[in-house]
Enzyme design. Sequence first.
Site, PDB file in Angstrom:
ATOM      1  N   SER A 112      50.710 -27.747 -36.286  1.00 43.18           N
ATOM      2  CA  SER A 112      51.561 -26.539 -36.728  1.00 43.18           C
ATOM      3  C   SER A 112      52.917 -27.256 -37.343  1.00 43.18           C
ATOM      4  O   SER A 112      53.137 -28.024 -37.899  1.00 43.18           O
ATOM      5  CB  SER A 112      51.603 -25.373 -35.955  1.00 43.18           C
ATOM      6  OG  SER A 112      52.038 -24.344 -36.381  1.00 43.18           O
ATOM      7  N   ASP A 252      42.710 -20.173 -41.282  1.00 40.66           N
ATOM      8  CA  ASP A 252      43.790 -20.729 -40.651  1.00 40.66           C
ATOM      9  C   ASP A 252      45.163 -19.928 -41.462  1.00 40.66           C
ATOM     10  O   ASP A 252      45.152 -19.460 -42.707  1.00 40.66           O
ATOM     11  CB  ASP A 252      44.172 -22.233 -41.121  1.00 40.66           C
ATOM     12  CG  ASP A 252      44.949 -22.915 -40.013  1.00 40.66           C
ATOM     13  OD1 ASP A 252      45.896 -22.254 -39.587  1.00 40.66           O
ATOM     14  OD2 ASP A 252      44.867 -24.333 -39.912  1.00 40.66           O
ATOM     15  N   HIS A 279      43.785 -21.431 -36.587  1.00 43.34           N
ATOM     16  CA  HIS A 279      44.884 -22.576 -36.521  1.00 43.34           C
ATOM     17  C   HIS A 279      44.813 -23.484 -35.200  1.00 43.34           C
ATOM     18  O   HIS A 279      45.579 -24.113 -35.347  1.00 43.34           O
ATOM     19  CB  HIS A 279      46.173 -21.394 -36.196  1.00 43.34           C
ATOM     20  CG  HIS A 279      47.446 -22.222 -36.275  1.00 43.34           C
ATOM     21  ND1 HIS A 279      47.628 -22.640 -37.557  1.00 43.34           N
ATOM     22  CD2 HIS A 279      48.610 -22.409 -35.437  1.00 43.34           C
ATOM     23  CE1 HIS A 279      48.891 -23.224 -37.653  1.00 43.34           C
ATOM     24  NE2 HIS A 279      49.529 -23.160 -36.607  1.00 43.34           N
TER      25      HIS A 279
END
Length: 304
Positions: A112, A252, A279
Amino acid sequence: MPPARTAPSSKGTVPFGPYKTWYRVTGDLDSGHPALVVVHGGPGSTHDYLLRLAEFSAHGWPVVHYDQLGNGGSTHLPERGPDFWTVDLFLAELRNLVQRLGLKDYVLFGQSWGGLLTAKYASARPAGLRGLVIANAPASYPLWLEEMEILRSRLPPGVDETLRRHEAAGTTDTDEYHTAAMHFYERHVCRLKPWPRDWQATFYELFNDPTVYYAMNGPSEFHVNGTLKDWGVLDCAADIAVPTLVISGRHDEATPRTVQPYADLVPDVRWEILEDSSHVPHLEEPERFDAVLHDFLKTVGQGG
């Protein structure tokens, strides 16, 4: 991968200027094998949700986790404002950690926000970096925000209206906002029910001290109004000179459009989309994730 939780071989802190960065090592840093350095998301998250990557130490790669400044076991600075929390600060912290731990050969795994951070770090071509994994990371926050508009529009009727009402009023700390936000999180952040223990641990840590997250990101994943809202790595991705694996999930929040620039710009890149993940595919599809990462690591390191 072994099903049991892998115990750390050491834990501690390293000085970072007047502050301290907490770290955890699994495996032997003196084994001669490249270390896998795990860089968590947020900004303002913690290492906890990425702990299962420690299991890769069983295959010859010592694994380093750490908590970025402002969170977890590292120094907390709730009095610091947005001008303190910068990309350069976290780049410096990562460089300091690598140097303090004496890592001569290593692979970076950035998840991320950590994916953007490690991409920026790798673009400077640091000595000893052997490979890069960018997991579930957009290449640009402006692109991310454009895609958030689309994902928000697909939420159940009335949810986005509730979210926008609170965002306009500045009441994003209310239970109603958090409840509405869960519709997004359960679709695009973690699709597992109940949430895994490690993911919950990170979520609670962020809730307990959201200083960094609020300053750099904003009140939620889909309402980015912090200092990162105009930032990205489009200008430096082409400078990454190590083999790079990009991972994302079909569901995602880091949609294919936000990830595509890595595939277009990084010279030596491979992109894997995990079909049943959002995610956190390392939690949602662990066997497939492990196979993809293991295959990549074998091409850049000396693990087994």
